[in-house]
Design a protein around this motif. Structure first.
Motif, mmCIF file in Angstrom:
data_model
loop_
_atom_site.group_PDB
_atom_site.id
_atom_site.type_symbol
_atom_site.label_atom_id
_atom_site.label_comp_id
_atom_site.label_asym_id
_atom_site.label_seq_id
_atom_site.Cartn_x
_atom_site.Cartn_y
_atom_site.Cartn_z
ATOM 1 N N ARG A 70 4.804 10.185 -6.575
ATOM 2 C CA ARG A 70 6.075 10.362 -7.576
ATOM 3 C C ARG A 70 5.542 11.200 -8.973
ATOM 4 N N SER A 71 4.604 10.444 -9.342
ATOM 5 C CA SER A 71 4.066 10.599 -10.586
ATOM 6 C C SER A 71 3.445 11.965 -10.647
ATOM 7 N N LYS A 72 2.672 12.255 -9.416
ATOM 8 C CA LYS A 72 1.973 13.707 -9.341
ATOM 9 C C LYS A 72 3.090 14.710 -9.243
ATOM 10 N N LYS A 73 4.117 14.416 -8.600
ATOM 11 C CA LYS A 73 5.178 15.450 -8.367
ATOM 12 C C LYS A 73 5.800 15.756 -9.804
ATOM 13 N N LEU A 74 5.951 14.696 -10.442
ATOM 14 C CA LEU A 74 6.676 14.837 -11.966
ATOM 15 C C LEU A 74 5.865 15.514 -12.814
ATOM 16 N N ALA A 75 4.432 15.563 -12.716
ATOM 17 C CA ALA A 75 3.487 16.111 -13.487
ATOM 18 C C ALA A 75 3.387 17.473 -13.228
ATOM 19 N N ALA A 76 3.556 17.649 -12.042
ATOM 20 C CA ALA A 76 3.530 19.139 -11.646
ATOM 21 C C ALA A 76 4.755 19.972 -11.825
ATOM 22 N N GLN A 77 5.932 19.216 -11.995
ATOM 23 C CA GLN A 77 7.150 19.872 -12.352
ATOM 24 C C GLN A 77 7.088 20.440 -13.652
ATOM 25 N N ASP A 78 6.617 19.555 -14.492
ATOM 26 C CA ASP A 78 6.583 19.714 -16.224
ATOM 27 C C ASP A 78 5.413 20.526 -16.541
ATOM 28 N N GLN A 79 5.498 21.728 -16.891
ATOM 29 C CA GLN A 79 4.359 22.723 -17.062
ATOM 30 C C GLN A 79 3.481 22.321 -18.370
ATOM 31 N N ALA A 80 4.318 21.936 -19.230
ATOM 32 C CA ALA A 80 3.436 21.428 -20.582
ATOM 33 C C ALA A 80 2.670 20.149 -20.168
ATOM 34 N N ARG B 101 0.904 -1.184 -0.001
ATOM 35 C CA ARG B 101 0.143 -0.008 0.063
ATOM 36 C C ARG B 101 1.123 1.234 0.029
ATOM 37 N N ASN B 102 2.091 1.226 0.999
ATOM 38 C CA ASN B 102 2.677 2.450 0.975
ATOM 39 C C ASN B 102 3.759 2.488 -0.494
ATOM 40 N N ALA B 103 3.808 1.684 -0.979
ATOM 41 C CA ALA B 103 4.573 1.672 -2.457
ATOM 42 C C ALA B 103 3.893 2.211 -3.414
ATOM 43 N N ALA B 104 2.455 1.801 -3.575
ATOM 44 C CA ALA B 104 1.662 2.314 -4.521
ATOM 45 C C ALA B 104 1.434 3.683 -4.239
ATOM 46 N N ARG B 105 1.143 4.239 -2.810
ATOM 47 C CA ARG B 105 1.100 5.604 -2.749
ATOM 48 C C ARG B 105 2.317 6.521 -2.931
ATOM 49 N N ALA B 106 3.367 5.966 -2.717
ATOM 50 C CA ALA B 106 4.632 6.653 -2.936
ATOM 51 C C ALA B 106 4.816 6.795 -4.782
#
Length: 235
Positions: free
Chosen positions: A215-225, A206-211
């Motif tokens: 991570r994917s959310k953070k990457l999406a937020a960093q890339d503006q396009a 469960r923790n791995a899925a949440r991490a």
């Protein structure tokens, strides 16, 4: 004022014997029977020896059920009578059994008393026979005494062996129970450990899925396009 029977009120119609129906010659049944050769006043059948009239109506003037007869039911025994008769039979059988057991006990007591008397008389005869020769009696007494001592020692030894056997059986039983209890405790502990391990693995997954999601959310937020593409904002 004397005793009186319960009054039954019943309302009678204008034609209680149904004469209007029986005298009506325009009915289907009357016409069919007349066609088959029957005439009013004669009996049914080939020989005209059957019923000459219709079934009579009988008024019911009581609250009994259908087919019940008050006088016939009065002669039948009630549940209380049957129970009292059964109880009397059981008491009679019990008294007979107790008297028989008392007689048997008395006979046994008489037999025991007779046996004691015989034994006492035989012991007295032996003592009388032994009084003739003093030397032989002393040796016999010594032999009897030694036999009694040997017998008492043997009985004592047997008792000790029985006690030891009982103790050993009890100890074996206690050891067996302790072993079974220990095995049960080990099984329960093993089961608890397995449940804990399963819970830990589930929490790790469960923790791995949440991490991964973070991570994917953070990457999406960093890339503006990419963020504009996700939100549907035109470039």
């Amino acid at each position: 004022m004397g005793l009186a029977e319960v009054k039954h009120k019943q309302k009678l119609g204008p034609d209680p014997n149904n004469l209007h129906w029986s005298n009506d010659q325009s009915k289907f049944g009357f016409r069919m029977m007349a066609k088959m050769g029957w005439t009013p006043g004669k009996g049914l059948g080939v020989n005209e020896d059957g019923m000459q009239g219709h079934i009579k109506i009988k008024l019911k003037e009581d609250t009994l059920g259908l087919g019940a007869n008050r006088n016939a039911d009065a002669d039948k025994p009630t549940h209380t009578d049957v129970f009292s008769q059964l109880l009397a039979n059981l008491n009679a059988n019990n008294e007979a059994a107790t008297t028989k057991s008392d007689d048997n006990e008395k006979e046994e007591d008489v037999d025991k008393k007779e046996k004691k008397k015989r034994k006492k008389s035989s012991d007295e005869d032996e003592e009388d026979a032994g009084s003739g020769s003093s030397s032989s009696s002393s040796s016999d007494r010594k032999a009897k005494k030694s036999k009694k001592e040997k017998k008492s020692k043997k009985d004592k030894k047997d008792k000790e062996e029985k006690v030891d056997k009982k103790k050993s059986k009890k100890e074996k039983k206690e050891k067996k129970e302790k072993k079974a209890k220990k095995g049960k405790d080990d099984k329960e502990a093993k089961k608890e450990e397995e449940e804990k391990a399963m819970q830990q693995t589930a929490a790790a997954v469960r923790n791995a899925a949440r991490a991964k999601f973070r991570r994917s959310k953070k990457l999406a937020a960093q890339d503006q396009a990419r963020l504009n593409e996700i939100l549907g904002i035109a470039a």
